[in-house]
Design an enzyme around this catalytic site. Sequence first.
Site, PDB file in Angstrom:
ATOM      1  N   PHE A 111      28.958   4.469  10.012  1.00 30.33           N
ATOM      2  CA  PHE A 111      28.177   4.788   8.793  1.00 30.33           C
ATOM      3  C   PHE A 111      28.817   6.695   8.213  1.00 30.33           C
ATOM      4  CE2 PHE A 111      25.911   9.216   9.877  1.00 30.33           C
ATOM      5  CZ  PHE A 111      26.874   9.984  10.545  1.00 30.33           C
ATOM      6  N   LYS A 112      29.754   6.974   8.891  1.00 29.69           N
ATOM      7  CA  LYS A 112      30.795   7.788   8.607  1.00 29.69           C
ATOM      8  C   LYS A 112      30.889   7.908   6.888  1.00 29.69           C
ATOM      9  CE  LYS A 112      30.948  10.222  12.827  1.00 29.69           C
ATOM     10  NZ  LYS A 112      30.446   9.035  13.985  1.00 29.69           N
TER      11      LYS A 112
END
Length: 496
Positions: A111-112
């Site tokens: 998700f980064k």
Amino acid sequence: MNTTFHSTRGTSEQLTSRQAIRQGLADDGGLFVTDDLGKQKVDVATLVGKSYQDMARTVLGALLPDFSASELDECVSAAYGSQWLDSAITPLKPLGDDYILELFNGPTSAFKDVALQILPQFMARTSSAESSTNEKVMVLTATSGDTGKAALAGFADTPGTGITVFYPEGKVSEIQRLQMTTQTGSNVNVCAVKGNFDDAQTAVKRIFGDKDLATKLEAGNSVSLSSANSINVGRLVPQVVYYFSAYTQLVERGVIKIGDEVGFIVPTGNFGDILAGYYAKKLGLPVGGLTVASDRNNVLFDFLTTGTYNRERPFYETTSPSMDILVSSNLERMLYYMSDGDTKLIRGLMDDLQDKGSFTIPEALLKRIRGLFSCGWADEDQVSQAITDCWNANHYVIDPHTACGYHALAQMPRETVTPRVLLSTASPYKFPRVVGKALGLDTTGTDFDCMDRLSEATGTTAPKNLRGLEHAAERFTDVISIDEMPGYARNASQQL
Ligand SMILES: *Cc1c(COP(=O)(O)O)cnc(C)c1O
């Protein structure tokens, strides 16, 4: 518009959002916040039916008012293009009676990517007009696994910037290590460090505090140091967008009407992912509740239960390494806003954390926080069980971080009709051995063997960026001691 940012610990330093992004951390050690947050609301009704990119332009416009519309447009187009596996960027999928928001379809499958695909774009537009045009930025990051690769992918070959990543030797998964050591690009540096993540992180913070080194780099090479860690405003604000995206997808499916509340369950480490949900609420999104999901390092669970944050506790290495954190940095921003901007209180709390290893917030503040934030956590057996249960119930494979959230979700009483959205933070293929084991698969051989068996057993496909690592060339093999980190950073900066 003249929105200014200042530290959570004092208001003497006043910066634009550009300066705050470039600088990363306030001089007094606090995090940058603005008191204008939420003064300008975003009308979610106007976003229904819009693309993720359109939503991003609107939401980021409200959060970073000193960037022009055309600048934000360029940033958004570069960050959320064909490097994403799904055109929705963060697609929402049904999960039994609930929903799951997939945040892992970016180029590194974590998700980064949502934030780190766009941060370099922001950073490239932060150099002030009066400074010399050849002023460069070296981004320094310590990683427990996911941040490093996402930052490398985001900054690779970005003009005027370099990126140096330190990871703890032997403490990241085989896949995570290969993701970093095979990174291409002329401005990237990756180095293993003898120590654990906290040692590396502390050393990086010390490099930032080393005025001598900073002055030398600025004078000799016109290089300033910056950070890609989630304390940076520029990493936080892009994450606000996917809360709006989840909400509009629910409206578009006919699950809710505009104005209905939605609850979010969020796997949490440094408190960045969940804080973005709070920012979304401040912008006017009907967020009904935010549930912090932790792994065995349940310092946030204890804090939200008792009002005392105590980092003096054992550190556990778990199967969800990106949530193995004892000092959850972005919590400071939530405390700032929840205490109505009481910088004096925040400074006192953070001093206590530094000096005594713990702090306790006033009873009334705890009550207020608990009105919005709830919490849950999963031990290692529960993480494994959650992966199994989710597969059995929904035929959907989750990674060990998301599994902490799934466990918390399953523990919550279902007394209201408020739809619940679980945020999914990594592809299960980043952790094929752990997931395979939970699903009762054969986990002998390499991580790639585990990936193939996971594909076969579940009918899902490994993302190419991960499966392809087996035959990618490794470029970085350096291993150094903690003491050698400043020298390594200086060399890397001089080569920019
Ligand atoms: C970073 C990360 C988290 C935690 O997010 P925070 O913003 O630190 O709370 C959870 N899961 C994965 C896979 C991550 O990489």
